[in-house]
Design a protein around this motif. Structure first.
Motif, PDB file in Angstrom:
ATOM      1  N   THR A 209       0.825  -1.202   0.000  1.00 22.67           N
ATOM      2  CA  THR A 209       0.000   0.000   0.000  1.00 22.67           C
ATOM      3  C   THR A 209       0.861   1.255   0.000  1.00 22.67           C
ATOM      4  N   ARG A 213      -2.190   1.578   6.078  1.00 23.92           N
ATOM      5  CA  ARG A 213      -3.414   0.840   6.365  1.00 23.92           C
ATOM      6  C   ARG A 213      -3.316   0.262   7.761  1.00 23.92           C
ATOM      7  N   GLU A 336      -9.654  -1.913   0.418  1.00 22.44           N
ATOM      8  CA  GLU A 336      -9.515  -1.260  -0.880  1.00 22.44           C
ATOM      9  C   GLU A 336     -10.589  -1.742  -1.854  1.00 22.44           C
TER      10      GLU A 336
END
Length: 558
Positions: A209, A213, A336
């Motif tokens: 990412t 996160r 996501e």
């Protein structure tokens, strides 16, 4: 007098006149000069005491006299008397030595302060820990005859990861405790962690990412039933509350966790934040249940005795290979777009493991062996079925990167897979240990969660820095040989993609990797490590490589 007086302790009362001498006159004949004790006489009557003729002659008169003067008593706000720094003689209630009483008082004050500080942070019995790890990684590029959807890029590349954890432990009832861990991760592995089976950075999750996160990676309860007899100390750790427990005990752990918290432990190769950094810190052939970050929900049972432990675990597989579990809808932020969160059918998608650990000492050097058997059941890919479909309809050369991205849907069905492992360790001299792993799985069914390895051989050594006067440092060296079954080889040659591999073709050879690291203790809580890894035949392909990977790791923990 002001300059002279500035060198005198203001808290001490000392005479400014010479010591009194016996007066030959009767008391009634001594003139009443109205003098105040401690001040020079104000009377003009001749004083029989000789006056000093110089300042030098006055100096001896301001030194303490052998007799103890009467000191003023000052009442402090708390009602205690101040003795102006002077030790008083112990009375009958005091100890024989006044220093002993002072030491006892100091100790009581220190203990009180510690208790107050502990209460200010957490309630009694709770614990809190934290860690953060930063890992930059680099490879200089390598030759490759061809590449596919899941190939490691042959171009030079730099990447890196950051992870952080906040751990909380809470005592519940007798023998029970609750633990939670808030995980933050950010960054990517080399080529998004594809193209190598013994992937070099354990913090390079498959769900890389750009933005941070978060996930409640641990959320579980542990119940320990003591069976009596000898006890042992329990350290204060991220997932343990300090105290004592019976050596003979039965433990139940239930909730969300990493399966490797309990199984496949090894003294010298287990924690990638302080030891070897690659994924081979765990058994590569054990396709243990986990979401794409490495966590799942389940239950583990442990029976512990002095020289052995028997463990059993049952855990949920994700509904999609290398996907997220249903728990991640609640425990992961953000999910996501396009990510599937599912546990599939509860009683049809699971993994279980049985592990027997035997411990011993040879000439006071500890050793252990762990015998493992595991089985998975889920909606998985059968290699032979997938190969036939791929040969009949070859995948597009522009197939996207991803776990099993080229596998036709018809190749999926409910399948069993099983395997066995041996994990061992032995201290051979003080601060020097060797270790290894042997693993095998049936090789008929594709991976669900971890790696594509069907068999592995591992051997390594770990050395503490006492010999070169760096007892907090560690040097390690490890080698891995990892292979694929004949069914998987045919699948990859037909253009199949697995959890980590898929070059569009295959010139098969086992993946060979070596890792060496040196971990430096900067402070008690901060460590800096440097790591080098070499890979031949990455992802079982002799047409690619060799690969040289360089890493550093900065780790802090509380």
């Amino acid at each position: 007098m002001g300059g002279l007086g500035s060198s005198i302790d203001p808290n001490k009362s000392v005479p400014l006149t010479p010591p009194p001498t016996a007066d030959p006159r009767p008391p009634s004949s001594v003139p009443n000069s109205g003098a105040v004790p401690g001040l020079l006489p104000t009377s003009s009557v001749a004083d029989p005491v000789p006056r000093p003729e110089s300042l030098a002659a006055l100096i001896p008169s301001i030194l303490p006299v052998p007799t103890t003067p009467t000191l003023p008593v000052i009442l402090l706000p708390d009602g205690k008397n101040q003795d102006n720094g002077k030790d008083k003689a112990p009375d009958k209630k005091d100890k024989a030595n006044g220093d002993d009483k002072k030491d006892d008082d100091d100790k009581k004050d220190d203990d009180k302060d510690k208790k107050e500080d502990k209460w200010k942070i957490l309630p009694e019995g709770w614990n809190f820990h934290a860690q953060t790890t930063i890992t930059p990684i680099f490879d200089a590029g390598f030759p490759a005859k061809y590449s596919g959807p899941n190939s490691l890029s042959p171009e030079a590349q730099r990447a890196g990861t950051i992870s952080a954890d906040l751990y909380l432990g809470v005592p519940l009832w007798q023998g029970a405790e609750f633990h939670a861990d808030l995980l933050m991760w950010q960054g990517f592995g080399l080529t998004n962690a594809f193209g190598l089976e013994a992937s070099p950075d354990s913090d390079a999750y498959k769900a890389g990412t750009v933005d941070p996160r978060f996930m409640l990676s641990h959320f579980f309860v542990r119940q320990t039933f003591g069976l009596g007899g000898e006890q042992e100390d329990v350290p204060d750790g991220p997932f343990t509350l300090p105290g004592k427990r019976d050596v003979s005990r039965f433990t139940i752990t239930a909730g969300r966790l990493s399966v490797t918290d309990i199984f496949d432990n090894n003294t010298y190769s287990h924690d990638p934040h302080t030891q070897f950094m690659s994924w081979s810190s765990s058994m590569l052939t054990w396709d243990f249940p986990a979401d794409t970050i490495g966590y799942t929900t389940g239950i583990a049972l442990e029976l512990n005795q002095k020289d052995w432990t028997l463990r059993y675990g049952w855990f949920q597989l994700p509904g999609t290979p290398n996907g997220l579990t249903a728990d991640d809808r609640i425990f992961a932020w953000p999910v996501e777009p396009g990510e599937i969160t599912s546990d599939g059918e509860f009683w049809k998608e699971w993994g279980m493991i049985l592990e027997l650990e035997r411990r011993w000492r040879i000439n006071d050097h500890p050793g252990a062996i762990r015998l493992q058997a595991w089985a998975d059941h889920g909606y998985l890919v059968n290699y032979n079925a997938a190969t036939a479909l791929l040969l009949a309809s070859p995948p597009s050369p522009n197939a996207p990167q991803g776990a099993e991205s080229t596998v036709p849907a018809a190749a999926f069905s409910f399948q069993y897979k099983y395997g066995f492992g041996i994990n061992w360790e032995q201290e051979i001299a003080k601060n020097v240990g060797i270790f290894g792993r042997l693993g095998w799985q049936d090789g008929h069914v594709a991976a669900a969660a971890y790696t594509d390895a069907d068999w592995m051989v591992q051997l390594g050594v770990s050395v503490k820095g006492d010999a070169w006067r760096r007892p907090g440092d560690t040097f390690g060296f490890m080698g891995n040989l990892v292979g694929a079954s004949s069914e998987q080889q045919a699948f990859l040659k037909a253009g199949g993609t697995g959890i980590l591999n898929g070059d569009g073709n295959l010139s098969y050879a086992p993946e060979i990797s070596f890792e060496t690291y040196y971990d430096i203790a900067i402070t008690k809580s901060t460590r800096l490590a440097f790591d080098y890894q070499f890979f031949a035949n990455p992802a079982f392909n002799s047409a690619r490589g060799p690969v040289n990977v360089f890493q550093a790791r900065l780790h802090w923990e509380y």
